[in-house]
Every structure is written in structure tokens, then in C-alpha cells.
Design an enzyme around this catalytic site. Structure first.
Site, PDB file in Angstrom:
ATOM      1  N   TYR A   1       2.349   5.015  17.247  1.00  0.00           N
ATOM      2  CA  TYR A   1       1.422   4.093  16.584  1.00  0.00           C
ATOM      3  C   TYR A   1       0.016   4.693  16.513  1.00  0.00           C
ATOM      4  O   TYR A   1      -0.608   4.748  15.444  1.00  0.00           O
ATOM      5  CB  TYR A   1       1.395   2.748  17.321  1.00  0.00           C
ATOM      6  CG  TYR A   1       0.252   1.846  16.911  1.00  0.00           C
ATOM      7  CD1 TYR A   1       0.230   1.251  15.651  1.00  0.00           C
ATOM      8  CD2 TYR A   1      -0.813   1.597  17.772  1.00  0.00           C
ATOM      9  CE1 TYR A   1      -0.830   0.437  15.263  1.00  0.00           C
ATOM     10  CE2 TYR A   1      -1.867   0.786  17.399  1.00  0.00           C
ATOM     11  CZ  TYR A   1      -1.880   0.203  16.140  1.00  0.00           C
ATOM     12  OH  TYR A   1      -2.924  -0.593  15.762  1.00  0.00           O
TER      13      TYR A   1
ATOM     14  N   ILE B   1       0.806  -1.226   0.000  1.00  0.00           N
ATOM     15  CA  ILE B   1       0.000   0.000   0.000  1.00  0.00           C
ATOM     16  C   ILE B   1       0.840   1.278   0.000  1.00  0.00           C
ATOM     17  O   ILE B   1       0.306   2.365  -0.227  1.00  0.00           O
ATOM     18  CB  ILE B   1      -1.043   0.025   1.145  1.00  0.00           C
ATOM     19  CG1 ILE B   1      -0.371   0.062   2.525  1.00  0.00           C
ATOM     20  CG2 ILE B   1      -2.021  -1.137   1.022  1.00  0.00           C
ATOM     21  CD1 ILE B   1      -1.352   0.337   3.673  1.00  0.00           C
TER      22      ILE B   1
END
Length: 284
Positions: A126, A38
Site C-alpha cells: 500500500y 481513474i
């Protein structure tokens, strides 16, 4: 109906493969990061051009929470830039995107379950990269599905449950944090929910139901409670001790409380959600 699944080798991707044969009306195409990276937009376009997907379920993600604190660029490339690439290609091909996000977008300061309307405030790299991915989807697409989940485990991939089973076989005693509260989510249940959304949307094309949704199993517990149930289910005798987060420092800060309110997903799609303890038992 063609459904493309990215991140096919991850635990959610594998869970989707596990249930795929139940849905004969869907032609699933599973792509791992080699088949579809991606972070490479031209590669995404090439895959989309070949298969012309009606839906894309994006399970591709950088999920090494602590490593992300130092591998910031890598986490951002996959969780934010990669998601933006995918959203742009979905727009180009008129593909409906279902993107999986996380409870880590929240700071964990609430005392009641987080709803879809609560304002994100991530405390880790994250969490921030996952929020950046959400924002990219919202900026590119008018219609989208962002599914926030928590504490995902399964018989596939690397996760807390499998780590506990390994440590339970190796050790006589173990200490686990008992002051972080959330909800374990069986990845197979999450996979079922994602496919149910696909089926609902395909059957009700005029319904305006896009947006952000929460999904986890029902109930809540601490990591200590979760570990205790894993050992109970497997009749593993181990001296399990509860400890505070302060006794187990990690590079990334975890939300102290990240229980998700599932009212919206249940009302809109009629999804029945199992309790976390029942679902854990089913896993074995």
C-alpha cells in the site's frame, strides 16, 4: 470556480460533500468510481471535457492496507497508474491537481515528526503504491499539491473509530496495539484544509506554493490511546487492554512512528489545526 472531487463515496469524498455548501463561491462536482474511474484515462478526459474543472481534488484510492499485500496489481492500478492518468489529464486541461497521500510512505523508524523533506521508505505494498502515485504526479506536473495525512476517521465510510464503536457494542473486552504512534485525523478537518488550499491558490495565482504538504490533527497517540478516547467519548464501558504489535500480526507492516510535522502547511496557508482529542469530540 469548478472543483472536481474524485472518489466521492469514500470517507474523505463524503466529508468534502458534508462541508461543500459552506463554500458558495465553489461549484463542486463529485464523482464516484462509476462516474469517473481513474484507471480509465479516456473516461477521465470525457468528464474533464464536460465540466472543465479549475481544480481536481483526488480522494480516489485503494486503501485496504492488508489486502494490498495480495491484491498488488489492483492497488497499483488505482494508487499509481490511476493517479498518473489523472495527472496527465490535469496537465492537458490546465487543471490544478490536489492529490491525497499517506504517512505509509515512511518506514516509521524516526523518533521525531516527519517533515516533507524526509526520504520516503515504505514497508508495505500500500505504502509503495501511494509513493508511486506521488512520483507519477511529480513526473507529469510542474505545479501540484500532494497532501500526506494519517489515521483518517470520520462519521463516513469504514474506519478505525467506527470499528471500535461496533466492537464496543459487541464485546466486553478488547486488545489494541499500543506501540504504534501516530495522529488520528478527522476527515472533515482534512476536507476543510483541502478546500482552504483551493481558495488560497485561486486568490493568489502568482504565489509559487505548490509541492508536498503534511496534514493531520495536532498531537500524537497510540492506537490504544485512540480507542480509549473513542470509548470515553461514548461512555462505553469495556475492558481495554494494551498489546504490542508482535501480539497482533498483520499481512502489511505498519510504521511504528508516523507523526507528521505540519509546520509548512500552517505557515504557507495559515491553516489552524485542532488537536486530535478535540477533533474526536467534535465528531460525536
Amino acid at each position: 470556480m469548478v472543483v472536481l472531487v474524485t472518489g466521492a463515496n469514500g470517507q474523505l469524498g463524503q466529508s468534502l460533500q458534508f462541508i461543500a455548501e459552506k463554500y458558495s463561491q465553489i461549484d463542486f462536482v463529485f464523482c464516484d468510481s462509476k462516474a469517473l474511474d481513474i484507471t480509465q484515462k479516456t473516461g477521465i478526459e470525457s468528464v474533464f471535457n464536460k465540466i472543465k474543472p479549475d481544480f481536481c481534488i483526488n480522494t480516489a484510492a485503494y486503501t485496504a492496507v492488508d489486502k494490498a499485500e495480495t491484491e498488488t496489481e489492483k492497488a497499483e492500478a488505482i494508487n499509481a497508474t490511476g493517479v498518473k492518468n489523472l495527472a496527465e489529464v490535469c496537465k492537458e486541461f490546465k487543471t490544478q491537481l490536489i492529490h491525497v497521500s499517506t504517512d505509509f510512505v515512511f518506514d516509521g523508524t524516526k523518533k521525531t515528526p516527519y517533515t516533507e523533506e524526509d526520504i520516503p521508505n515504505p514497508k508495505s505494498v500500500y505504502g509503495q503504491t501511494k509513493l508511486d502515485g506521488e512520483k507519477a504526479v511529480q513526473a507529469v506536473l510542474e505545479d501540484y499539491f500532494i497532501i500526506r495525512t494519517s489515521w483518517v476517521y470520520s462519521q463516513f465510510g469504514a474506519n478505525f473509530m467506527k470499528t471500535m464503536l461496533r466492537l464496543g457494542a459487541e464485546r466486553d473486552s478488547l486488545s489494541v496495539v499500543n506501540d504504534q504512534i501516530g495522529t488520528p485525523t478527522n476527515a472533515v478537518d482534512l476536507a476543510e484544509a483541502l478546500v482552504q488550499i483551493v481558495v488560497f491558490v485561486s486568490q493568489h495565482p502568482t504565489h509559487k506554493v505548490s509541492g508536498i504538504y503534511n496534514f493531520s490533527n495536532e498531537g500524537s497517540c497510540s492506537w490504544f490511546d485512540f480507542a480509549q478516547k473513542i470509548f470515553e467519548n461514548n461512555t462505553i464501558n469495556i475492558d481495554l487492554q494494551p498489546i504490542p504489535t508482535s501480539s497482533y500480526p498483520t499481512p502489511a507492516q505498519r510504521p511504528k512512528y508516523s507523526v507528521l510535522d505540519k509546520t509548512k502547511i500552517k505557515l504557507v496557508f495559515g491553516i489552524a489545526i485542532k488537536g486530535w482529542e478535540e477533533s474526536l469530540s467534535n465528531c460525536f
